[in-house]
Design a protein around this motif. Structure first.
Motif, PDB file in Angstrom:
ATOM      1  N   LEU A  31       0.821  -1.211   0.000  1.00 56.40           N
ATOM      2  CA  LEU A  31       0.000   0.000   0.000  1.00 56.40           C
ATOM      3  C   LEU A  31       0.853   1.257   0.000  1.00 56.40           C
ATOM      4  O   LEU A  31       0.524   2.254  -0.659  1.00 56.40           O
ATOM      5  CB  LEU A  31      -0.931  -0.015   1.219  1.00 56.40           C
ATOM      6  CG  LEU A  31      -1.800   1.238   1.410  1.00 56.40           C
ATOM      7  CD1 LEU A  31      -2.753   1.428   0.226  1.00 56.40           C
ATOM      8  CD2 LEU A  31      -2.578   1.162   2.707  1.00 56.40           C
ATOM      9  N   TRP A  32       1.965   1.237   0.740  1.00 50.67           N
ATOM     10  CA  TRP A  32       2.799   2.440   0.834  1.00 50.67           C
ATOM     11  C   TRP A  32       3.456   2.763  -0.500  1.00 50.67           C
ATOM     12  O   TRP A  32       3.690   3.928  -0.808  1.00 50.67           O
ATOM     13  CB  TRP A  32       3.852   2.271   1.914  1.00 50.67           C
ATOM     14  CG  TRP A  32       3.270   2.135   3.277  1.00 50.67           C
ATOM     15  CD1 TRP A  32       3.383   1.073   4.132  1.00 50.67           C
ATOM     16  CD2 TRP A  32       2.472   3.108   3.970  1.00 50.67           C
ATOM     17  NE1 TRP A  32       2.706   1.326   5.294  1.00 50.67           N
ATOM     18  CE2 TRP A  32       2.136   2.564   5.222  1.00 50.67           C
ATOM     19  CE3 TRP A  32       2.006   4.375   3.642  1.00 50.67           C
ATOM     20  CZ2 TRP A  32       1.359   3.247   6.152  1.00 50.67           C
ATOM     21  CZ3 TRP A  32       1.224   5.062   4.560  1.00 50.67           C
ATOM     22  CH2 TRP A  32       0.911   4.507   5.798  1.00 50.67           C
ATOM     23  N   ASP A  33       3.779   1.745  -1.296  1.00 50.83           N
ATOM     24  CA  ASP A  33       4.338   2.004  -2.621  1.00 50.83           C
ATOM     25  C   ASP A  33       3.300   2.606  -3.562  1.00 50.83           C
ATOM     26  O   ASP A  33       3.662   3.210  -4.575  1.00 50.83           O
ATOM     27  CB  ASP A  33       4.876   0.707  -3.238  1.00 50.83           C
ATOM     28  CG  ASP A  33       6.129   0.226  -2.532  1.00 50.83           C
ATOM     29  OD1 ASP A  33       6.824   1.070  -1.941  1.00 50.83           O
ATOM     30  OD2 ASP A  33       6.394  -0.990  -2.545  1.00 50.83           O
ATOM     31  N   THR A  34       2.032   2.439  -3.243  1.00 49.66           N
ATOM     32  CA  THR A  34       0.970   3.057  -4.030  1.00 49.66           C
ATOM     33  C   THR A  34       0.800   4.530  -3.697  1.00 49.66           C
ATOM     34  O   THR A  34       0.478   5.340  -4.563  1.00 49.66           O
ATOM     35  CB  THR A  34      -0.363   2.325  -3.770  1.00 49.66           C
ATOM     36  OG1 THR A  34      -0.199   0.948  -4.098  1.00 49.66           O
ATOM     37  CG2 THR A  34      -1.484   2.907  -4.600  1.00 49.66           C
ATOM     38  N   LEU A  35       1.056   4.879  -2.436  1.00 48.77           N
ATOM     39  CA  LEU A  35       0.805   6.248  -1.970  1.00 48.77           C
ATOM     40  C   LEU A  35       2.064   7.091  -1.852  1.00 48.77           C
ATOM     41  O   LEU A  35       1.956   8.304  -1.653  1.00 48.77           O
ATOM     42  CB  LEU A  35       0.111   6.195  -0.596  1.00 48.77           C
ATOM     43  CG  LEU A  35      -1.189   5.395  -0.530  1.00 48.77           C
ATOM     44  CD1 LEU A  35      -1.723   5.387   0.895  1.00 48.77           C
ATOM     45  CD2 LEU A  35      -2.225   5.945  -1.490  1.00 48.77           C
ATOM     46  N   LEU A  36       3.243   6.483  -1.977  1.00 43.39           N
ATOM     47  CA  LEU A  36       4.468   7.234  -1.680  1.00 43.39           C
ATOM     48  C   LEU A  36       5.643   6.641  -2.442  1.00 43.39           C
ATOM     49  O   LEU A  36       5.714   5.427  -2.651  1.00 43.39           O
ATOM     50  CB  LEU A  36       4.743   7.184  -0.170  1.00 43.39           C
ATOM     51  CG  LEU A  36       5.920   7.997   0.356  1.00 43.39           C
ATOM     52  CD1 LEU A  36       5.631   9.494   0.214  1.00 43.39           C
ATOM     53  CD2 LEU A  36       6.165   7.666   1.826  1.00 43.39           C
ATOM     54  N   ASP A  37       6.545   7.516  -2.864  1.00 42.41           N
ATOM     55  CA  ASP A  37       7.830   7.120  -3.427  1.00 42.41           C
ATOM     56  C   ASP A  37       8.801   8.280  -3.236  1.00 42.41           C
ATOM     57  O   ASP A  37       8.379   9.394  -2.900  1.00 42.41           O
ATOM     58  CB  ASP A  37       7.702   6.730  -4.902  1.00 42.41           C
ATOM     59  CG  ASP A  37       7.239   7.880  -5.770  1.00 42.41           C
ATOM     60  OD1 ASP A  37       8.054   8.788  -6.041  1.00 42.41           O
ATOM     61  OD2 ASP A  37       6.064   7.889  -6.164  1.00 42.41           O
ATOM     62  N   PRO A  38      10.101   8.060  -3.400  1.00 39.59           N
ATOM     63  CA  PRO A  38      11.071   9.148  -3.137  1.00 39.59           C
ATOM     64  C   PRO A  38      10.839  10.394  -3.982  1.00 39.59           C
ATOM     65  O   PRO A  38      11.030  11.516  -3.490  1.00 39.59           O
ATOM     66  CB  PRO A  38      12.420   8.487  -3.464  1.00 39.59           C
ATOM     67  CG  PRO A  38      12.188   7.032  -3.224  1.00 39.59           C
ATOM     68  CD  PRO A  38      10.780   6.770  -3.643  1.00 39.59           C
ATOM     69  N   LEU A  39      10.454  10.241  -5.240  1.00 39.96           N
ATOM     70  CA  LEU A  39      10.225  11.417  -6.080  1.00 39.96           C
ATOM     71  C   LEU A  39       9.034  12.226  -5.591  1.00 39.96           C
ATOM     72  O   LEU A  39       9.082  13.461  -5.536  1.00 39.96           O
ATOM     73  CB  LEU A  39      10.008  10.984  -7.531  1.00 39.96           C
ATOM     74  CG  LEU A  39      11.215  10.362  -8.242  1.00 39.96           C
ATOM     75  CD1 LEU A  39      10.840   9.934  -9.647  1.00 39.96           C
ATOM     76  CD2 LEU A  39      12.384  11.333  -8.271  1.00 39.96           C
ATOM     77  N   LEU A  40       7.954  11.533  -5.223  1.00 43.54           N
ATOM     78  CA  LEU A  40       6.777  12.232  -4.710  1.00 43.54           C
ATOM     79  C   LEU A  40       7.091  12.907  -3.382  1.00 43.54           C
ATOM     80  O   LEU A  40       6.651  14.031  -3.121  1.00 43.54           O
ATOM     81  CB  LEU A  40       5.626  11.247  -4.541  1.00 43.54           C
ATOM     82  CG  LEU A  40       4.296  11.828  -4.061  1.00 43.54           C
ATOM     83  CD1 LEU A  40       3.730  12.787  -5.100  1.00 43.54           C
ATOM     84  CD2 LEU A  40       3.297  10.717  -3.762  1.00 43.54           C
ATOM     85  N   TRP A  41       7.857  12.230  -2.531  1.00 41.63           N
ATOM     86  CA  TRP A  41       8.242  12.813  -1.243  1.00 41.63           C
ATOM     87  C   TRP A  41       9.105  14.062  -1.454  1.00 41.63           C
ATOM     88  O   TRP A  41       8.921  15.079  -0.783  1.00 41.63           O
ATOM     89  CB  TRP A  41       8.987  11.783  -0.418  1.00 41.63           C
ATOM     90  CG  TRP A  41       9.299  12.238   0.974  1.00 41.63           C
ATOM     91  CD1 TRP A  41       8.435  12.307   2.034  1.00 41.63           C
ATOM     92  CD2 TRP A  41      10.561  12.698   1.464  1.00 41.63           C
ATOM     93  NE1 TRP A  41       9.081  12.773   3.158  1.00 41.63           N
ATOM     94  CE2 TRP A  41      10.384  13.025   2.836  1.00 41.63           C
ATOM     95  CE3 TRP A  41      11.816  12.852   0.889  1.00 41.63           C
ATOM     96  CZ2 TRP A  41      11.427  13.505   3.625  1.00 41.63           C
ATOM     97  CZ3 TRP A  41      12.852  13.328   1.681  1.00 41.63           C
ATOM     98  CH2 TRP A  41      12.650  13.648   3.026  1.00 41.63           C
ATOM     99  N   GLY A  42      10.048  13.999  -2.399  1.00 39.15           N
ATOM    100  CA  GLY A  42      10.861  15.179  -2.691  1.00 39.15           C
ATOM    101  C   GLY A  42      10.033  16.328  -3.234  1.00 39.15           C
ATOM    102  O   GLY A  42      10.277  17.497  -2.899  1.00 39.15           O
ATOM    103  N   TRP A  43       9.045  16.023  -4.060  1.00 39.59           N
ATOM    104  CA  TRP A  43       8.137  17.052  -4.580  1.00 39.59           C
ATOM    105  C   TRP A  43       7.378  17.722  -3.430  1.00 39.59           C
ATOM    106  O   TRP A  43       7.254  18.949  -3.380  1.00 39.59           O
ATOM    107  CB  TRP A  43       7.181  16.398  -5.570  1.00 39.59           C
ATOM    108  CG  TRP A  43       6.250  17.337  -6.282  1.00 39.59           C
ATOM    109  CD1 TRP A  43       6.193  18.704  -6.147  1.00 39.59           C
ATOM    110  CD2 TRP A  43       5.249  16.990  -7.252  1.00 39.59           C
ATOM    111  NE1 TRP A  43       5.207  19.222  -6.969  1.00 39.59           N
ATOM    112  CE2 TRP A  43       4.616  18.201  -7.655  1.00 39.59           C
ATOM    113  CE3 TRP A  43       4.829  15.787  -7.809  1.00 39.59           C
ATOM    114  CZ2 TRP A  43       3.582  18.220  -8.592  1.00 39.59           C
ATOM    115  CZ3 TRP A  43       3.799  15.801  -8.751  1.00 39.59           C
ATOM    116  CH2 TRP A  43       3.197  17.004  -9.132  1.00 39.59           C
ATOM    117  N   ALA A  44       6.873  16.916  -2.496  1.00 36.67           N
ATOM    118  CA  ALA A  44       6.119  17.467  -1.369  1.00 36.67           C
ATOM    119  C   ALA A  44       6.988  18.338  -0.474  1.00 36.67           C
ATOM    120  O   ALA A  44       6.594  19.449  -0.088  1.00 36.67           O
ATOM    121  CB  ALA A  44       5.496  16.322  -0.560  1.00 36.67           C
ATOM    122  N   VAL A  45       8.179  17.867  -0.148  1.00 34.46           N
ATOM    123  CA  VAL A  45       9.077  18.644   0.725  1.00 34.46           C
ATOM    124  C   VAL A  45       9.488  19.942   0.046  1.00 34.46           C
ATOM    125  O   VAL A  45       9.523  21.012   0.675  1.00 34.46           O
ATOM    126  CB  VAL A  45      10.307  17.795   1.108  1.00 34.46           C
ATOM    127  CG1 VAL A  45      11.336  18.637   1.849  1.00 34.46           C
ATOM    128  CG2 VAL A  45       9.882  16.610   1.972  1.00 34.46           C
TER     129      VAL A  45
END
Length: 249
Positions: free
Chosen positions: A179-193
């Motif tokens: 489930l976490w791979d569906t909602l999150l990945d390093p690129l998406l996390w970097g975009w959010a930060v």
């Protein structure tokens, strides 16, 4: 634990990576001093890019990107589709896809998962995404919340992207069965930060500028005499001196 079908995983990887790369390229065009692409030019560029990524085996750039970064999350895929839609509609720069509440949720949850993966928390949060009970329950609650947001027109595009990601996980177990791979990945996390840091710097800059404030103008000597508390006395002495000078004449 059930994993996604290998064929659907490969197709998803190529399609998702093509969408992410197209979004990055168009974002670079936004910051360059170039003319906005027409819909025909944009359609041709996207067609060539997607055809390149759909090549079989190692001929596809998605093959090498998957070796380095695995697969984009379903939520990143959905957010990139929203950005491409903005470009297609002619909104250069577009609106804020990564809204502050969504960015904050991704940044916090990602930090917790990455700290756990590095062994600093050691709670096994990532492996809980494969769980037979907790993961489906979280997915069900998330889908219900997205449906309510869509009906009430609250951040409808973002809610639609999140709901699409949850449906990919629920129906096809994409991208990895976690489930976490569906909602999150390093690129998406970097975009959010990055979006949160940019927003914080913008607000700091706004607070540092006082509306209507002016720099002090240089004070002249005549103004100093006027502002001095001894100014009336000096004026009286000057008047007396003038009278004596007239009387003497």
């Amino acid at each position: 634990m059930s994993l996604p079908d290998l064929a659907s995983q490969i197709v998803y990887g190529r399609l998702a990576w093509a969408t992410v790369v197209a979004t990055v390229l168009l974002a670079l065009l936004d910051v360059l001093p170039v003319r906005r692409l027409s819909q025909r030019t944009l359609a041709g560029l996207l067609a060539v890019l997607f055809a390149l990524f759909m090549l079989p085996g190692a001929a596809s750039p998605a093959y090498w990107l998957a070796l380095a970064f695995q697969y984009p999350s379903g939520l990143l895929f959905g957010c990139c589709v929203l950005k491409l839609r903005q470009h297609w509609d002619g909104q250069r720069g577009g609106g804020t896809v990564m809204m502050p509440p969504l960015a904050a949720a991704i940044a916090v949850s990602g930090a917790i998962l990455y700290l756990d993966a590095m062994g600093l928390l050691t709670q096994g949060y990532y492996y809980a995404g494969f769980g037979p009970t907790a993961a489906p329950l979280v997915a069900l609650l998330g889908a219900a919340a997205c449906a309510v947001a869509i009906v009430r027109n609250l951040a409808r595009p973002q809610a639609g992207a999140l709901l699409t990601a949850i449906l990919l996980f629920t129906l096809l177990r994409l991208p990895t069965g976690n489930l976490w791979d569906t909602l999150l990945d390093p690129l998406l996390w970097g975009w959010a930060v990055t979006s949160l840091v940019t927003l914080a710097l913008a607000r700091i800059g706004q607070h540092s500028r006082v509306p209507g404030a002016r720099l002090p103008e240089p004070v002249r000597a005549a103004d100093l005499n006027t502002l001095s508390p001894l100014a009336p006395l000096g004026a009286a002495q000057q008047s007396t001196t003038i009278k004596e000078h007239v009387s003497g004449n």
